[in-house]
Design a protein around this motif. Sequence first.
Motif, PDB file in Angstrom:
ATOM      1  N   LYS A 173       4.269  14.724  -3.270  1.00  0.00           N
ATOM      2  CA  LYS A 173       4.851  13.789  -2.713  1.00  0.00           C
ATOM      3  C   LYS A 173       5.903  13.221  -1.491  1.00  0.00           C
ATOM      4  O   LYS A 173       6.233  12.621  -0.886  1.00  0.00           O
ATOM      5  CB  LYS A 173       4.971  12.774  -4.182  1.00  0.00           C
ATOM      6  N   HIS A 174       6.989  14.787  -1.925  1.00  0.00           N
ATOM      7  CA  HIS A 174       7.968  14.569  -1.133  1.00  0.00           C
ATOM      8  C   HIS A 174       7.232  14.948   0.204  1.00  0.00           C
ATOM      9  O   HIS A 174       8.267  14.283   0.926  1.00  0.00           O
ATOM     10  CB  HIS A 174       8.846  15.542  -2.396  1.00  0.00           C
ATOM     11  N   LYS A 175       6.471  15.166   0.916  1.00  0.00           N
ATOM     12  CA  LYS A 175       6.124  16.020   2.211  1.00  0.00           C
ATOM     13  C   LYS A 175       5.958  14.569   2.252  1.00  0.00           C
ATOM     14  O   LYS A 175       6.033  14.158   3.948  1.00  0.00           O
ATOM     15  CB  LYS A 175       5.384  17.228   2.569  1.00  0.00           C
ATOM     16  N   LEU A 176       4.813  14.015   1.948  1.00  0.00           N
ATOM     17  CA  LEU A 176       4.330  12.775   1.995  1.00  0.00           C
ATOM     18  C   LEU A 176       5.674  11.785   2.723  1.00  0.00           C
ATOM     19  O   LEU A 176       5.920  11.530   3.431  1.00  0.00           O
ATOM     20  CB  LEU A 176       3.246  12.024   0.938  1.00  0.00           C
ATOM     21  N   PRO A 204      -3.784   9.369   2.340  1.00  0.00           N
ATOM     22  CA  PRO A 204      -2.808  10.209   2.434  1.00  0.00           C
ATOM     23  C   PRO A 204      -2.101  11.991   1.541  1.00  0.00           C
ATOM     24  O   PRO A 204      -1.735  12.483   2.299  1.00  0.00           O
ATOM     25  CB  PRO A 204      -1.702   9.244   0.466  1.00  0.00           C
ATOM     26  N   HIS A 205      -3.492  11.958   1.463  1.00  0.00           N
ATOM     27  CA  HIS A 205      -3.135  13.663   1.654  1.00  0.00           C
ATOM     28  C   HIS A 205      -3.408  14.469   2.020  1.00  0.00           C
ATOM     29  O   HIS A 205      -4.022  15.645   1.790  1.00  0.00           O
ATOM     30  CB  HIS A 205      -3.168  13.845  -0.415  1.00  0.00           C
ATOM     31  N   PHE A 222      -1.312  14.774  -7.972  1.00  0.00           N
ATOM     32  CA  PHE A 222       0.130  14.788  -6.697  1.00  0.00           C
ATOM     33  C   PHE A 222       1.478  13.967  -7.836  1.00  0.00           C
ATOM     34  O   PHE A 222       1.200  12.795  -7.730  1.00  0.00           O
ATOM     35  CB  PHE A 222      -0.438  13.672  -5.501  1.00  0.00           C
ATOM     36  N   PRO A 223       2.184  14.615  -8.670  1.00  0.00           N
ATOM     37  CA  PRO A 223       3.052  13.986  -8.791  1.00  0.00           C
ATOM     38  C   PRO A 223       4.131  14.016  -8.330  1.00  0.00           C
ATOM     39  O   PRO A 223       4.445  13.779  -6.825  1.00  0.00           O
ATOM     40  CB  PRO A 223       3.706  15.046 -10.380  1.00  0.00           C
ATOM     41  N   ILE A 224       4.826  12.784  -8.509  1.00  0.00           N
ATOM     42  CA  ILE A 224       6.116  12.152  -8.270  1.00  0.00           C
ATOM     43  C   ILE A 224       7.532  12.858  -8.362  1.00  0.00           C
ATOM     44  O   ILE A 224       7.370  13.829  -9.017  1.00  0.00           O
ATOM     45  CB  ILE A 224       6.654  11.041  -8.950  1.00  0.00           C
ATOM     46  N   ALA A 225       7.544  13.186  -6.859  1.00  0.00           N
ATOM     47  CA  ALA A 225       9.446  14.155  -6.820  1.00  0.00           C
ATOM     48  C   ALA A 225       9.896  13.364  -7.941  1.00  0.00           C
ATOM     49  O   ALA A 225       9.971  12.493  -8.084  1.00  0.00           O
ATOM     50  CB  ALA A 225       8.968  13.848  -4.440  1.00  0.00           C
ATOM     51  N   SER A 226      11.125  14.840  -7.734  1.00  0.00           N
ATOM     52  CA  SER A 226      12.578  14.534  -8.040  1.00  0.00           C
ATOM     53  C   SER A 226      13.450  14.301  -8.032  1.00  0.00           C
ATOM     54  O   SER A 226      14.021  13.745  -8.318  1.00  0.00           O
ATOM     55  CB  SER A 226      12.493  15.069  -9.456  1.00  0.00           C
ATOM     56  N   ARG A 235       1.128  -1.467   0.196  1.00  0.00           N
ATOM     57  CA  ARG A 235       0.383   0.261  -0.136  1.00  0.00           C
ATOM     58  C   ARG A 235       0.621   1.636  -0.177  1.00  0.00           C
ATOM     59  O   ARG A 235       0.808   2.018  -0.630  1.00  0.00           O
ATOM     60  CB  ARG A 235      -1.201   0.167   1.279  1.00  0.00           C
ATOM     61  N   LEU A 236       2.387   1.615   0.859  1.00  0.00           N
ATOM     62  CA  LEU A 236       2.809   2.578   0.415  1.00  0.00           C
ATOM     63  C   LEU A 236       3.781   2.794  -0.682  1.00  0.00           C
ATOM     64  O   LEU A 236       3.522   3.611  -0.998  1.00  0.00           O
ATOM     65  CB  LEU A 236       3.701   1.678   1.875  1.00  0.00           C
ATOM     66  N   LYS A 237       4.157   1.621  -1.195  1.00  0.00           N
ATOM     67  CA  LYS A 237       4.324   1.454  -3.115  1.00  0.00           C
ATOM     68  C   LYS A 237       3.003   2.501  -3.819  1.00  0.00           C
ATOM     69  O   LYS A 237       3.434   3.236  -4.617  1.00  0.00           O
ATOM     70  CB  LYS A 237       4.375   0.247  -3.470  1.00  0.00           C
ATOM     71  N   GLU A 238       1.790   1.572  -3.273  1.00  0.00           N
ATOM     72  CA  GLU A 238       0.786   2.956  -4.247  1.00  0.00           C
ATOM     73  C   GLU A 238       1.092   4.031  -4.264  1.00  0.00           C
ATOM     74  O   GLU A 238       0.605   5.120  -4.538  1.00  0.00           O
ATOM     75  CB  GLU A 238      -0.558   1.987  -4.087  1.00  0.00           C
ATOM     76  N   VAL A 239       0.590   4.367  -2.902  1.00  0.00           N
ATOM     77  CA  VAL A 239       0.542   6.027  -2.152  1.00  0.00           C
ATOM     78  C   VAL A 239       1.897   6.941  -2.432  1.00  0.00           C
ATOM     79  O   VAL A 239       1.873   7.632  -3.206  1.00  0.00           O
ATOM     80  CB  VAL A 239       0.240   5.911  -0.929  1.00  0.00           C
ATOM     81  N   LEU A 240       3.051   5.971  -2.416  1.00  0.00           N
ATOM     82  CA  LEU A 240       4.125   6.986  -2.526  1.00  0.00           C
ATOM     83  C   LEU A 240       4.708   6.554  -4.481  1.00  0.00           C
ATOM     84  O   LEU A 240       4.763   7.994  -5.200  1.00  0.00           O
ATOM     85  CB  LEU A 240       5.288   6.674  -2.163  1.00  0.00           C
TER      86      LEU A 240
END
Length: 186
Positions: free
Chosen positions: A117-120, A110-111, A66-70, A54-59
């Motif tokens: 995503k970076h703050k999460l 999650p949000h 909520f784009p993926i952080a770089s 689930r953590l993988k799904e969320v992150l």
Amino acid sequence: MPPTFEEAQQAIDNFVAAETKQISDVLLFAIKQIARTGLVCYKWGSLVHLLVHRLKEVLETPSENFPIASTGLAGEASYEDSCQRLYVVLLAFPGPPFTVQRLCELLTNPHGHHKTKHKLLAAVDKLLSVTSVVPETPISEMPELTDADVQAPPPPGAPTEGAAAGSGGQQSGGDAVMMGEGGTGG
């Protein structure tokens, strides 16, 4: 009608054994139950694999809002490196981490508090930096929950059911704790 603890444990065990992983309503109910009560009655050796998935799904699942952080967390080359480290850390816990309730809250909403995503990722990193674990709760001591009890997460900032005001999140019984934004958990 919500699943029984036995049905949820069986679903968790089946999830772990399955080649293709998909989180069903029963599995999500189990995560929400922990988020609401702070108590873990499921076998940690199986449950941890569900939580990591689930953590993988969320992150790792991007969305328009909520784009993926770089960038990764301090000292790590990339966001993906930070995520991988956190999965390994969670899998290494010998039992439910002291912060399991807050972790499950983030996995179900999650949000709700973290707008990127970076703050999460940073919040999860903080939650998993604890070393203390809580004991699994016998099924006989688990409160009965209805579907309505776990339908929607509590609104941001609302105390979790059973948490006493002013107690720092410590619930009755002393075994489970809800961690807020500023808590350290250990």
